[in-house]
Scaffold this motif. Structure first.
Motif, PDB file in Angstrom:
ATOM      1  N   GLU A   1      14.303  -0.590  -3.576  1.00 63.46           N
ATOM      2  CA  GLU A   1      14.085  -0.024  -2.243  1.00 63.46           C
ATOM      3  C   GLU A   1      13.101   1.146  -2.296  1.00 63.46           C
ATOM      4  O   GLU A   1      12.239   1.289  -1.436  1.00 63.46           O
ATOM      5  N   THR A   2      13.231   1.983  -3.331  1.00 61.76           N
ATOM      6  CA  THR A   2      12.333   3.127  -3.478  1.00 61.76           C
ATOM      7  C   THR A   2      10.911   2.655  -3.722  1.00 61.76           C
ATOM      8  O   THR A   2       9.963   3.172  -3.123  1.00 61.76           O
ATOM      9  N   ALA A   3      10.744   1.678  -4.594  1.00 62.88           N
ATOM     10  CA  ALA A   3       9.418   1.133  -4.877  1.00 62.88           C
ATOM     11  C   ALA A   3       8.812   0.514  -3.614  1.00 62.88           C
ATOM     12  O   ALA A   3       7.618   0.679  -3.352  1.00 62.88           O
ATOM     13  N   LEU A   4       9.627  -0.165  -2.825  1.00 65.78           N
ATOM     14  CA  LEU A   4       9.143  -0.788  -1.593  1.00 65.78           C
ATOM     15  C   LEU A   4       8.729   0.267  -0.573  1.00 65.78           C
ATOM     16  O   LEU A   4       7.704   0.124   0.107  1.00 65.78           O
ATOM     17  N   VAL A   5       9.491   1.356  -0.461  1.00 61.60           N
ATOM     18  CA  VAL A   5       9.142   2.448   0.457  1.00 61.60           C
ATOM     19  C   VAL A   5       7.813   3.076   0.041  1.00 61.60           C
ATOM     20  O   VAL A   5       6.942   3.328   0.880  1.00 61.60           O
ATOM     21  N   LEU A   6       7.630   3.320  -1.264  1.00 62.89           N
ATOM     22  CA  LEU A   6       6.369   3.886  -1.756  1.00 62.89           C
ATOM     23  C   LEU A   6       5.206   2.947  -1.462  1.00 62.89           C
ATOM     24  O   LEU A   6       4.133   3.383  -1.039  1.00 62.89           O
ATOM     25  N   GLN A   7       5.408   1.664  -1.685  1.00 58.30           N
ATOM     26  CA  GLN A   7       4.353   0.692  -1.426  1.00 58.30           C
ATOM     27  C   GLN A   7       3.984   0.675   0.052  1.00 58.30           C
ATOM     28  O   GLN A   7       2.808   0.663   0.409  1.00 58.30           O
ATOM     29  N   THR A   8       4.985   0.708   0.914  1.00 56.35           N
ATOM     30  CA  THR A   8       4.737   0.688   2.353  1.00 56.35           C
ATOM     31  C   THR A   8       3.989   1.939   2.798  1.00 56.35           C
ATOM     32  O   THR A   8       3.020   1.856   3.557  1.00 56.35           O
ATOM     33  N   ARG A   9       4.407   3.111   2.304  1.00 53.00           N
ATOM     34  CA  ARG A   9       3.737   4.367   2.662  1.00 53.00           C
ATOM     35  C   ARG A   9       2.285   4.358   2.191  1.00 53.00           C
ATOM     36  O   ARG A   9       1.378   4.752   2.914  1.00 53.00           O
ATOM     37  N   TYR A  10       2.057   3.898   0.958  1.00 49.34           N
ATOM     38  CA  TYR A  10       0.695   3.845   0.438  1.00 49.34           C
ATOM     39  C   TYR A  10      -0.143   2.845   1.227  1.00 49.34           C
ATOM     40  O   TYR A  10      -1.282   3.140   1.595  1.00 49.34           O
ATOM     41  N   ASP A  11       0.399   1.663   1.488  1.00 54.94           N
ATOM     42  CA  ASP A  11      -0.349   0.639   2.229  1.00 54.94           C
ATOM     43  C   ASP A  11      -0.764   1.143   3.609  1.00 54.94           C
ATOM     44  O   ASP A  11      -1.897   0.903   4.046  1.00 54.94           O
ATOM     45  N   ARG A  12       0.120   1.847   4.284  1.00 54.25           N
ATOM     46  CA  ARG A  12      -0.214   2.378   5.614  1.00 54.25           C
ATOM     47  C   ARG A  12      -1.341   3.405   5.526  1.00 54.25           C
ATOM     48  O   ARG A  12      -2.253   3.412   6.353  1.00 54.25           O
ATOM     49  N   ALA A  13      -1.263   4.293   4.547  1.00 51.58           N
ATOM     50  CA  ALA A  13      -2.320   5.302   4.381  1.00 51.58           C
ATOM     51  C   ALA A  13      -3.638   4.622   4.019  1.00 51.58           C
ATOM     52  O   ALA A  13      -4.691   4.960   4.564  1.00 51.58           O
ATOM     53  N   TYR A  14      -3.584   3.663   3.107  1.00 52.43           N
ATOM     54  CA  TYR A  14      -4.788   2.952   2.668  1.00 52.43           C
ATOM     55  C   TYR A  14      -5.444   2.230   3.840  1.00 52.43           C
ATOM     56  O   TYR A  14      -6.660   2.317   4.033  1.00 52.43           O
ATOM     57  N   GLU A  15      -4.648   1.537   4.628  1.00 53.48           N
ATOM     58  CA  GLU A  15      -5.180   0.790   5.761  1.00 53.48           C
ATOM     59  C   GLU A  15      -5.698   1.708   6.858  1.00 53.48           C
ATOM     60  O   GLU A  15      -6.610   1.349   7.600  1.00 53.48           O
ATOM     61  N   SER A  16      -5.144   2.919   6.965  1.00 54.61           N
ATOM     62  CA  SER A  16      -5.618   3.850   7.989  1.00 54.61           C
ATOM     63  C   SER A  16      -7.010   4.390   7.680  1.00 54.61           C
ATOM     64  O   SER A  16      -7.678   4.915   8.550  1.00 54.61           O
ATOM     65  N   CYS A  17      -7.445   4.242   6.427  1.00 59.06           N
ATOM     66  CA  CYS A  17      -8.755   4.761   6.016  1.00 59.06           C
ATOM     67  C   CYS A  17      -9.906   3.996   6.642  1.00 59.06           C
ATOM     68  O   CYS A  17     -11.027   4.496   6.688  1.00 59.06           O
ATOM     69  N   GLY A  18      -9.655   2.805   7.100  1.00 54.01           N
ATOM     70  CA  GLY A  18     -10.711   2.045   7.744  1.00 54.01           C
ATOM     71  C   GLY A  18     -11.392   1.078   6.793  1.00 54.01           C
ATOM     72  O   GLY A  18     -10.770   0.555   5.873  1.00 54.01           O
TER      73      GLY A  18
END
Length: 160
Positions: A92-109
């Motif tokens: 669950e922790t690894a999945l939360v980290l992945q989700t947070r990173y993916d959202r930040a990465y995708e927000s970069c454009g």
């Protein structure tokens, strides 16, 4: 013969990579990295710098969850590459980290902005031209919005 410093702060300020920073900022933590010196010289705003730091920390946590080596390690352990989530890290922790990173990465454009962030924030390479700086600041602006950072943030003197 090695130089002996009576004042440790002077020793820090005289380090070759810090000499390019303004004298009043040489002993700050930011003067120790290319990205920090870019902020101290006015290339990026303090808010953009904060967004970049948060993004780099998130990327490091994500790499840790996947047991990937650091992009700029003191020593690399290639035996740990690609072995899944971190030792003892809950799924669950690894999945939360992945989700947070993916959202930040995708927000970069677009990919060009993501590459600029990787090169100059995560890898801490020097910005060599105006186009690279424009791509970097555009990506950082998107991260400022993503992380909800106050754009009017200023450099403040830290307690000594």
């Amino acid at each position: 013969m090695a130089r002996v410093y009576v004042n440790p702060k002077q020793q820090v300020m005289d380090q070759p990579h810090r000499v390019v920073a303004l004298a009043k900022y040489r002993e700050t933590q930011e003067a120790g990295t290319e990205f920090g010196r870019l902020m101290l010289s006015g290339g990026v705003t303090p808010a953009q710098h904060e967004a970049g730091i948060r993004y780099a920390e998130l990327a490091a946590q994500y790499r840790s969850a996947l047991l990937c080596p650091s992009p700029n390690p003191a020593a690399m352990d290639l035996g740990r590459v690609g072995k899944g989530k971190g030792a003892g890290m809950a799924d669950e922790t690894a999945l939360v980290l992945q989700t947070r990173y993916d959202r930040a990465y995708e927000s970069c454009g677009p990919q060009r902005l993501q590459v600029a962030l990787r090169e100059f924030v995560i890898m801490d390479n020097p910005v060599s031209n105006a186009l690279s700086l424009d791509l970097l600041t555009c990506g950082l602006d998107k991260l400022v919005s993503h992380f909800g950072i106050d754009k009017s943030m200023q450099i403040t003197d830290r307690p000594k």
